[in-house]
Motif scaffolding. Structure first.
Motif, short mmCIF file in Angstrom:
data_model
loop_
_atom_site.label_atom_id
_atom_site.label_comp_id
_atom_site.label_asym_id
_atom_site.label_seq_id
_atom_site.Cartn_x
_atom_site.Cartn_y
_atom_site.Cartn_z
N GLU A 1 0.74 -1.21 0.32
CA GLU A 1 -0.24 0.07 -0.36
C GLU A 1 0.73 0.83 0.16
OE1 GLU A 1 -3.18 -0.47 3.44
OE2 GLU A 1 -3.84 1.57 2.92
N VAL A 2 1.82 1.32 0.95
CA VAL A 2 2.75 2.36 0.97
C VAL A 2 3.75 2.15 -0.57
CG1 VAL A 2 4.65 3.61 2.03
CG2 VAL A 2 2.84 2.36 2.98
N ALA A 3 3.87 1.66 -0.90
CA ALA A 3 4.21 1.69 -2.27
C ALA A 3 3.70 2.37 -3.18
CB ALA A 3 5.40 0.29 -2.84
N GLU A 4 2.84 1.54 -3.07
CA GLU A 4 2.01 2.36 -3.68
C GLU A 4 1.42 3.89 -4.13
OE1 GLU A 4 -0.98 3.70 -6.95
OE2 GLU A 4 -1.13 3.51 -4.03
N ALA A 5 1.55 4.26 -2.93
CA ALA A 5 1.41 5.80 -2.78
C ALA A 5 2.12 6.85 -3.03
CB ALA A 5 0.85 5.76 -1.63
N ALA B 1 4.15 -9.37 -2.82
CA ALA B 1 2.79 -8.20 -2.24
C ALA B 1 3.62 -6.49 -3.15
CB ALA B 1 2.89 -8.46 -0.87
N ILE B 2 4.94 -6.63 -3.00
CA ILE B 2 5.08 -4.74 -3.85
C ILE B 2 4.67 -5.08 -5.50
CG2 ILE B 2 7.35 -3.03 -3.69
CD1 ILE B 2 7.10 -3.98 -0.44
N LYS B 3 5.47 -5.89 -5.96
CA LYS B 3 5.74 -6.08 -7.33
C LYS B 3 4.05 -6.30 -7.85
CE LYS B 3 9.32 -6.12 -8.66
NZ LYS B 3 10.19 -5.12 -9.61
N VAL C 1 1.93 -5.01 -6.48
CA VAL C 1 0.72 -3.54 -6.96
C VAL C 1 1.87 -2.67 -7.83
CG1 VAL C 1 -0.82 -3.89 -5.32
CG2 VAL C 1 1.32 -2.18 -5.15
N VAL C 2 2.63 -2.90 -7.86
CA VAL C 2 4.11 -1.76 -9.22
C VAL C 2 5.06 -2.46 -9.13
CG1 VAL C 2 3.88 0.62 -7.60
CG2 VAL C 2 5.47 -1.04 -6.24
N PRO C 3 4.47 -3.03 -10.53
CA PRO C 3 5.47 -4.72 -10.77
C PRO C 3 7.00 -3.28 -11.10
CG PRO C 3 3.63 -4.08 -12.46
CD PRO C 3 3.00 -3.32 -10.68
N HIS C 4 6.88 -2.23 -11.94
CA HIS C 4 7.87 -1.89 -12.69
C HIS C 4 9.00 -1.13 -11.20
CE1 HIS C 4 6.57 -2.41 -16.01
NE2 HIS C 4 5.45 -1.65 -15.92
N LEU C 5 8.24 -1.13 -10.28
CA LEU C 5 9.50 -0.56 -8.58
C LEU C 5 10.60 -1.62 -8.52
CD1 LEU C 5 9.85 1.50 -7.66
CD2 LEU C 5 8.75 0.30 -5.63
N PRO C 6 11.71 -1.25 -9.36
CA PRO C 6 13.10 -1.89 -8.44
C PRO C 6 13.55 -2.32 -7.18
CG PRO C 6 14.20 -0.71 -10.06
CD PRO C 6 12.65 -0.38 -9.54
N VAL C 7 13.31 -3.43 -6.43
CA VAL C 7 13.82 -3.82 -4.66
C VAL C 7 14.74 -4.38 -4.99
CG1 VAL C 7 12.89 -4.87 -3.43
CG2 VAL C 7 10.87 -3.83 -4.65
N GLN C 8 15.53 -3.98 -3.82
CA GLN C 8 16.24 -5.05 -3.52
C GLN C 8 16.67 -5.00 -2.23
OE1 GLN C 8 19.79 -2.68 -0.95
NE2 GLN C 8 21.36 -3.89 -1.91
N VAL C 9 16.49 -6.03 -1.61
CA VAL C 9 16.48 -7.45 -0.17
C VAL C 9 17.82 -7.07 0.73
CG1 VAL C 9 14.51 -8.19 -0.47
CG2 VAL C 9 16.76 -8.99 -1.21
N GLN C 10 18.38 -6.68 1.85
CA GLN C 10 19.31 -7.21 2.61
C GLN C 10 18.87 -7.80 3.79
OE1 GLN C 10 19.76 -3.30 3.89
NE2 GLN C 10 20.49 -2.30 2.33
N ALA D 1 10.83 -12.06 1.69
CA ALA D 1 10.41 -12.68 -0.01
C ALA D 1 8.83 -12.41 0.12
CB ALA D 1 10.92 -14.03 -0.22
N ARG D 2 8.03 -12.36 1.05
CA ARG D 2 6.34 -12.60 1.19
C ARG D 2 6.09 -11.31 0.73
NH1 ARG D 2 6.91 -16.47 4.70
NH2 ARG D 2 7.30 -15.32 6.41
#
Ligand code: SF4
Length: 352
Positions: free
Chosen positions: A144-148, A181-183, A185-194, A176-177
């Protein structure tokens, strides 16, 4: 005028005096900064009312003298004004870092956060105690926050970090979960995990399949003596396990899609640090060079440990930057994460 390395490093260590930029207090890992655009690139210097650097009329001043560099505080993003259906303000779930990075700590507690095991540079649970964040962010909340943040503030990448869990995955499965969920709603947003090296390396592929495009597996030091002194809990994971996890991450995510932090100023041998950075580069892992800073809420600050000499940080940054350029490795190519943003290091000032 291009940003000189010496100024970039000095500002990173001595901070700036500035009114009203975005700032977070506490948080995971070695960071707690204001966010400004300095000489055209993002920077995250500590905000320090005693710093000799200040900002006036969009220029950086040193002891009141204009250095000829444009600098602008990053303003409050619009998504901070929203709240979830349960009444949680979005800004307690994720924060704007630099000008266009959305960052969150998906689990704000860490199994290592005890007096004798926590990392001495880390303040992950302080923001929880001060009530500025929540302990666990759900995948739905982050989506929800990422989309906004993308829609309202033009956020271009997202970083998800986590405190370490007691489980075999060390927090990777919840990451991973969240990515999944983020992808959605915003499939083109690049995401990094740490995260720390998971005990079962299969979790690394799970993160990639979930949609993460880069991963940070942060060791902070390649010196076992330094690790034992500065991160006694984290040092129970052997360096060998880090090298294995990096190798698996490069296999899964690809060359220059994997990064790690190397801190300058923990009492390490400078030549060994640079040599270790070279080994990482050779295997396709980007070593993100960051000066240690005694941030509020950390054991290091309590014990009065000082920041490193800016000249040492500049020298390490220059030489690692040279090795990165020689390998054709640029942080921006990671697409998401600290190296892609670059605000936390002086490496962008040397073209890496
Ligand atoms: S492992 Fe260390 S740096 Fe990471 S969250 Fe725990 S205490 Fe902080």
């Amino acid at each position: 005028m291009p940003l000189p390395l010496s100024t970039r490093v000095d500002v990173a260590i001595r901070g700036v005096r500035v009114d009203g930029p975005v700032q977070r207090h506490g948080g995971a890992g070695p960071s707690d900064d204001g966010h400004v655009v300095l000489g055209g690139t993002g920077a995250a210097p500590p905000l320090d009312p005693t710093s000799p650097y200040s900002i006036s009329d969009g220029r950086l001043l040193l002891d009141g003298a204009d250095l000829g560099l444009d600098v602008a505080p990053v303003g409050r993003p619009r998504f901070y004004d929203l709240v979830t259906a349960e009444g949680i303000p979005y800004e307690r779930l994720a924060r704007l870092h630099s000008a266009d990075v959305l960052a969150t700590t998906v689990v704000q507690t860490c199994v290592r956060y005890e007096e004798f095991t926590r990392c001495r540079f880390c303040a992950i649970e302080e923001s929880l105690r001060s009530g500025t964040t929540t302990a666990v962010k759900t995948p739905a909340q982050l989506a929800e926050v990422a989309e906004a943040a993308v829609r309202l503030d033009g956020v271009r990448q997202m970083v998800l970090t986590t405190g370490t869990s007691a489980g075999w995955d060390r927090g990777a499965r919840h990451l991973a979960r969240c990515v999944r969920a983020i992808k959605e709603v915003v499939p083109h947003l690049p995401v990094q995990v740490q995260c720390e090296p998971p005990a079962d390396l299969a979790a690394i592929a799970e993160l990639f399949v979930a949609g993460a495009q880069a991963i940070g597996i942060h060791v902070e030091s390649l010196d076992d003596g330094v690790r034992a002194r500065w991160m006694p809990g984290k040092a129970t994971v052997a360096l060998h396990d880090y090298w294995q996890a990096w190798a698996e991450a490069v296999r899964v995510f690809g060359w220059n899609r994997v990064s790690t932090y190397l801190l300058v100023g923990l009492g390490e041998d400078q030549e060994e640090l640079i040599e270790g950075a070279g080994d990482l580069i050779a295997m396709g892992v980007y070593p993100f060079i960051v000066p240690f800073r005694p941030l509020a809420g950390t054991l290091a600050a309590r014990d009065g440990i000082p920041s490193p000499d800016p000249a040492v940080v500049a020298e390490v940054t220059r030489r690692v930057g040279w090795a990165l350029r020689a390998a054709g490795m640029h942080g921006s190519a990671q697409g998401a994460g600290c190296a892609a943003c670059g605000a936390g290091s002086a490496l962008p000032a040397v073209g890496a």
